[in-house]
Motif scaffolding. Sequence first.
Motif, PDB file in Angstrom:
ATOM      1  N   SER A   1       6.472  -7.228   2.714  1.00 56.18           N
ATOM      2  CA  SER A   1       7.146  -6.031   3.219  1.00 56.18           C
ATOM      3  C   SER A   1       6.170  -4.876   3.389  1.00 56.18           C
ATOM      4  O   SER A   1       5.106  -4.838   2.765  1.00 56.18           O
ATOM      5  CB  SER A   1       8.290  -5.610   2.287  1.00 56.18           C
ATOM      6  N   ILE A   2       6.573  -3.933   4.257  1.00 53.46           N
ATOM      7  CA  ILE A   2       5.820  -2.699   4.470  1.00 53.46           C
ATOM      8  C   ILE A   2       6.830  -1.563   4.504  1.00 53.46           C
ATOM      9  O   ILE A   2       7.890  -1.670   5.146  1.00 53.46           O
ATOM     10  CB  ILE A   2       5.028  -2.716   5.788  1.00 53.46           C
ATOM     11  N   HIS A   3       6.506  -0.470   3.812  1.00 54.18           N
ATOM     12  CA  HIS A   3       7.360   0.714   3.836  1.00 54.18           C
ATOM     13  C   HIS A   3       6.512   1.954   4.094  1.00 54.18           C
ATOM     14  O   HIS A   3       5.335   2.013   3.718  1.00 54.18           O
ATOM     15  CB  HIS A   3       8.131   0.873   2.516  1.00 54.18           C
ATOM     16  N   ASP A   4       7.140   2.929   4.736  1.00 52.30           N
ATOM     17  CA  ASP A   4       6.487   4.194   5.072  1.00 52.30           C
ATOM     18  C   ASP A   4       7.141   5.294   4.245  1.00 52.30           C
ATOM     19  O   ASP A   4       8.373   5.444   4.257  1.00 52.30           O
ATOM     20  CB  ASP A   4       6.648   4.467   6.570  1.00 52.30           C
ATOM     21  N   LEU A   5       6.330   6.053   3.520  1.00 50.62           N
ATOM     22  CA  LEU A   5       6.852   7.107   2.661  1.00 50.62           C
ATOM     23  C   LEU A   5       7.038   8.389   3.445  1.00 50.62           C
ATOM     24  O   LEU A   5       6.071   9.016   3.867  1.00 50.62           O
ATOM     25  CB  LEU A   5       5.905   7.345   1.477  1.00 50.62           C
ATOM     26  N   GLN A   6       8.291   8.768   3.646  1.00 53.43           N
ATOM     27  CA  GLN A   6       8.632  10.057   4.239  1.00 53.43           C
ATOM     28  C   GLN A   6       9.714  10.693   3.365  1.00 53.43           C
ATOM     29  O   GLN A   6      10.858  10.848   3.763  1.00 53.43           O
ATOM     30  CB  GLN A   6       9.121   9.862   5.671  1.00 53.43           C
ATOM     31  N   THR A   7       9.328  11.043   2.155  1.00 56.28           N
ATOM     32  CA  THR A   7      10.234  11.427   1.071  1.00 56.28           C
ATOM     33  C   THR A   7      11.061  10.212   0.633  1.00 56.28           C
ATOM     34  O   THR A   7      11.108   9.879  -0.536  1.00 56.28           O
ATOM     35  CB  THR A   7      11.156  12.591   1.459  1.00 56.28           C
ATOM     36  N   LEU A   8      11.706   9.539   1.597  1.00 55.46           N
ATOM     37  CA  LEU A   8      12.346   8.259   1.330  1.00 55.46           C
ATOM     38  C   LEU A   8      11.417   7.146   1.817  1.00 55.46           C
ATOM     39  O   LEU A   8      10.563   7.356   2.670  1.00 55.46           O
ATOM     40  CB  LEU A   8      13.694   8.170   2.051  1.00 55.46           C
ATOM     41  N   TRP A   9      11.605   5.937   1.269  1.00 48.66           N
ATOM     42  CA  TRP A   9      10.820   4.790   1.714  1.00 48.66           C
ATOM     43  C   TRP A   9      11.499   4.160   2.926  1.00 48.66           C
ATOM     44  O   TRP A   9      12.521   3.497   2.806  1.00 48.66           O
ATOM     45  CB  TRP A   9      10.683   3.766   0.596  1.00 48.66           C
ATOM     46  N   ASN A  10      10.905   4.354   4.100  1.00 47.92           N
ATOM     47  CA  ASN A  10      11.460   3.784   5.316  1.00 47.92           C
ATOM     48  C   ASN A  10      10.855   2.402   5.561  1.00 47.92           C
ATOM     49  O   ASN A  10       9.628   2.259   5.610  1.00 47.92           O
ATOM     50  CB  ASN A  10      11.145   4.677   6.525  1.00 47.92           C
ATOM     51  N   PRO A  11      11.673   1.371   5.720  1.00 50.56           N
ATOM     52  CA  PRO A  11      11.124   0.029   5.970  1.00 50.56           C
ATOM     53  C   PRO A  11      10.497  -0.064   7.358  1.00 50.56           C
ATOM     54  O   PRO A  11      11.018   0.491   8.329  1.00 50.56           O
ATOM     55  CB  PRO A  11      12.347  -0.881   5.835  1.00 50.56           C
ATOM     56  N   ILE A  12       9.358  -0.763   7.437  1.00 51.50           N
ATOM     57  CA  ILE A  12       8.724  -1.054   8.720  1.00 51.50           C
ATOM     58  C   ILE A  12       9.261  -2.393   9.208  1.00 51.50           C
ATOM     59  O   ILE A  12       9.154  -3.420   8.519  1.00 51.50           O
ATOM     60  CB  ILE A  12       7.193  -1.108   8.592  1.00 51.50           C
ATOM     61  N   THR A  13       9.876  -2.400  10.382  1.00 51.85           N
ATOM     62  CA  THR A  13      10.426  -3.634  10.943  1.00 51.85           C
ATOM     63  C   THR A  13       9.286  -4.561  11.363  1.00 51.85           C
ATOM     64  O   THR A  13       8.383  -4.150  12.106  1.00 51.85           O
ATOM     65  CB  THR A  13      11.313  -3.321  12.148  1.00 51.85           C
ATOM     66  N   GLN A  14       9.315  -5.791  10.881  1.00 47.66           N
ATOM     67  CA  GLN A  14       8.259  -6.750  11.174  1.00 47.66           C
ATOM     68  C   GLN A  14       8.679  -7.653  12.334  1.00 47.66           C
ATOM     69  O   GLN A  14       9.599  -8.449  12.193  1.00 47.66           O
ATOM     70  CB  GLN A  14       7.951  -7.595   9.943  1.00 47.66           C
ATOM     71  N   ILE A  15       7.990  -7.507  13.457  1.00 46.56           N
ATOM     72  CA  ILE A  15       8.236  -8.424  14.570  1.00 46.56           C
ATOM     73  C   ILE A  15       7.752  -9.817  14.195  1.00 46.56           C
ATOM     74  O   ILE A  15       8.409 -10.826  14.497  1.00 46.56           O
ATOM     75  CB  ILE A  15       7.532  -7.924  15.841  1.00 46.56           C
ATOM     76  N   VAL A  16       6.609  -9.870  13.504  1.00 41.08           N
ATOM     77  CA  VAL A  16       6.082 -11.124  12.972  1.00 41.08           C
ATOM     78  C   VAL A  16       6.103 -11.006  11.455  1.00 41.08           C
ATOM     79  O   VAL A  16       5.361 -10.199  10.882  1.00 41.08           O
ATOM     80  CB  VAL A  16       4.655 -11.396  13.470  1.00 41.08           C
ATOM     81  N   PRO A  17       6.937 -11.770  10.754  1.00 38.90           N
ATOM     82  CA  PRO A  17       7.052 -11.624   9.298  1.00 38.90           C
ATOM     83  C   PRO A  17       5.734 -11.932   8.585  1.00 38.90           C
ATOM     84  O   PRO A  17       4.987 -12.836   8.980  1.00 38.90           O
ATOM     85  CB  PRO A  17       8.140 -12.644   8.930  1.00 38.90           C
ATOM     86  N   LEU A  18       5.468 -11.189   7.526  1.00 37.05           N
ATOM     87  CA  LEU A  18       4.298 -11.435   6.696  1.00 37.05           C
ATOM     88  C   LEU A  18       4.532 -12.677   5.844  1.00 37.05           C
ATOM     89  O   LEU A  18       5.612 -12.867   5.280  1.00 37.05           O
ATOM     90  CB  LEU A  18       4.019 -10.238   5.792  1.00 37.05           C
ATOM     91  N   VAL A  19       3.498 -13.518   5.726  1.00 34.69           N
ATOM     92  CA  VAL A  19       3.659 -14.782   5.011  1.00 34.69           C
ATOM     93  C   VAL A  19       2.621 -14.926   3.901  1.00 34.69           C
ATOM     94  O   VAL A  19       2.413 -16.021   3.392  1.00 34.69           O
ATOM     95  CB  VAL A  19       3.551 -15.986   5.979  1.00 34.69           C
ATOM     96  N   GLY A  20       1.980 -13.834   3.491  1.00 39.18           N
ATOM     97  CA  GLY A  20       0.945 -13.902   2.469  1.00 39.18           C
ATOM     98  C   GLY A  20       1.519 -14.030   1.063  1.00 39.18           C
ATOM     99  O   GLY A  20       2.730 -13.929   0.840  1.00 39.18           O
ATOM    100  N   THR A  21       0.613 -14.252   0.108  1.00 42.29           N
ATOM    101  CA  THR A  21       0.963 -14.332  -1.308  1.00 42.29           C
ATOM    102  C   THR A  21       0.325 -13.151  -2.032  1.00 42.29           C
ATOM    103  O   THR A  21      -0.327 -12.303  -1.424  1.00 42.29           O
ATOM    104  CB  THR A  21       0.459 -15.647  -1.910  1.00 42.29           C
ATOM    105  N   VAL A  22       0.478 -13.110  -3.356  1.00 41.71           N
ATOM    106  CA  VAL A  22      -0.104 -12.025  -4.132  1.00 41.71           C
ATOM    107  C   VAL A  22      -1.629 -12.077  -4.112  1.00 41.71           C
ATOM    108  O   VAL A  22      -2.284 -11.085  -4.442  1.00 41.71           O
ATOM    109  CB  VAL A  22       0.402 -12.066  -5.590  1.00 41.71           C
ATOM    110  N   SER A  23      -2.210 -13.208  -3.730  1.00 42.60           N
ATOM    111  CA  SER A  23      -3.666 -13.316  -3.629  1.00 42.60           C
ATOM    112  C   SER A  23      -4.194 -12.860  -2.270  1.00 42.60           C
ATOM    113  O   SER A  23      -5.407 -12.740  -2.097  1.00 42.60           O
ATOM    114  CB  SER A  23      -4.112 -14.761  -3.887  1.00 42.60           C
ATOM    115  N   ASP A  24      -3.280 -12.620  -1.316  1.00 41.26           N
ATOM    116  CA  ASP A  24      -3.697 -12.221   0.030  1.00 41.26           C
ATOM    117  C   ASP A  24      -3.623 -10.701   0.157  1.00 41.26           C
ATOM    118  O   ASP A  24      -2.636 -10.138   0.651  1.00 41.26           O
ATOM    119  CB  ASP A  24      -2.811 -12.897   1.083  1.00 41.26           C
ATOM    120  N   ARG A  25      -4.668 -10.064  -0.320  1.00 41.53           N
ATOM    121  CA  ARG A  25      -4.694  -8.599  -0.311  1.00 41.53           C
ATOM    122  C   ARG A  25      -5.013  -8.063   1.084  1.00 41.53           C
ATOM    123  O   ARG A  25      -5.548  -8.769   1.941  1.00 41.53           O
ATOM    124  CB  ARG A  25      -5.695  -8.079  -1.337  1.00 41.53           C
TER     125      ARG A  25
END
Length: 564
Positions: free
Chosen positions: A114-138
């Motif tokens: 997931s990706i979020h943008d902080l504008q006082t509230l956390w706005n979700p970034i819509t993913q056209i291509v979903p992220l498929v990484g793991t915790v090791s994929d920084r």
Amino acid sequence: MPRNRKIYSGRSIREWSGGEQSFRKPAIKLQKLVTSRINKGMITSIDSAEIPREALQLAKNAKVVFDKTSRRDGLAAFTDGEYEGPPDTSPILKLSFLKHPDGTGHVYRFTPDSIHDLQTLWNPITQIVPLVGTVSDRFNVATVFDVFAFTNNGANAVQWIDSTLDVSDDLIDNYFEYAEGAEFRYCTGFYNRIVLAALREQNEILLAWTGEYGSKLTDKHGLEDLDPLVNETSGFSPLVDSPSDVGDFITGVFGLTSVMVILREKSIWLATKQASFTNPFNAYSAVPGVGCDSPFSAKVTRYGLAWLDRRSRTVYHYTPGGTPEPIGRPIERNIISNITDPSIVFGAYDPIEDTYSVCIPAVGSDIVRVWTYYFQAQAWTYNEYVDVSSFDTVELLTGSISIDDLLGTMENLVGTFDELSPIVPGISQRIFGFTDGSLALPNPDIDTDVGEIFDTDLISATFMAPGDDIYVANVVVEYTMRIPGDLEFWYAPDGGVDASTSFILGDTFTPTVLNKPQIFTFKRVVHSRRYAFAIRASNGQFDILGYEVWVTGSGDVSMIRQVP
């Protein structure tokens, strides 16, 4: 002259014609063995009796700033301020920001999915291509003017975020022949291009660059091209000067002001700008034999680049044009322990206190070992945090004003509602991310980590007595207490061979005077060839300024023992 002498309970009373002489304790002669500040951090690579007197055997949960050693800052929950709580419970892998020319901007929060943008509230970034990484994929990020791109260790193709639509999507539209998908591990911005490195599991020595910004009149301004047949300002090249380079994988790429640093497993390469549309970079091997095998430990500092290399068991700092400096020598005996996978190690640079940190998650534990180097003091400390997954410095760029802060009535307002909230200049802020998705800020006025107690342990160097007939008598510690708490003084007659079993509790004291240098004196005669002391605390905030160790001879000790 005395008429006689009588012994009572082991004491001598002399009877004089004028009466009796009262007993007085004999004067004890003390000599100062050592006096020193404590401002050189932690050294474990040599015998503790050989380290400088300003250094420590252990500086746990401490920091070295302004010529003194202090208990490290506590952590306050990010929601203590104006921001809401975490939008999800995924581990945070990175915080980064995009700053526009008008002073506005975005703070992005990255998790594996997931990706979020902080504008006082956390706005979700819509993913056209979903992220498929793991915790090791920084994540690596690259900013070229107003285009924000990122990679996640090649788990996905290189992405970009359209900040006007709050959407993330593939950056590249046109690939060269065998790079379809563009699953590069690393990225950076350099020479008006986004530079990509290490095509995952296909060509780990490949360097590629997009078209030049402005080469096309599109939303991505030409950065969407990776095929030189489509855009001549883009291109690619494997970094090979000799046959051995084929197995020397790229582990990071960093665009600085006038030069680009390319880290490899066994060497360091540099790339300079060339006045050529089709071949904009001149890449060459600058430092053979020294490399980086822990790719996410590498961070840009105020002076160059710092990273951990497990192969050579140390931390390096490198300024392009110079020789890599092994700044990790003082603690290299300990820093490599328990690293089973270099991909889980991550680094952090803090421009506020000018520090570089190597963060090593402990195997089978929620503890993260953080080794921090203070550039100004040239000193190391060792810290422990629980469930930390990222450590970044970002600019908080949002500005806001509440209805209650307005003056007058609604009818008297001028302009639009959007114009009521002024743009606040960005302020660099250190932020810790956690495995549960929460955030925390370091705070020097707090002595816990979001309510959790942590222990500080400062163990001195070992002091060698000049002879067997010399005894340690007094230890004087100068300190400043900033937040009330208890301090414990421990001593080790064996010099502190084992931090957990060698030390004996000498005294516990609770300072009452705050923000003013004070003296604590521990008086106990100890027969010790190798002597060390420790200051330990689990609450409060304090600075240790310096100390003195006083000794006495065996003759004076025998006089002391005559006194019950």
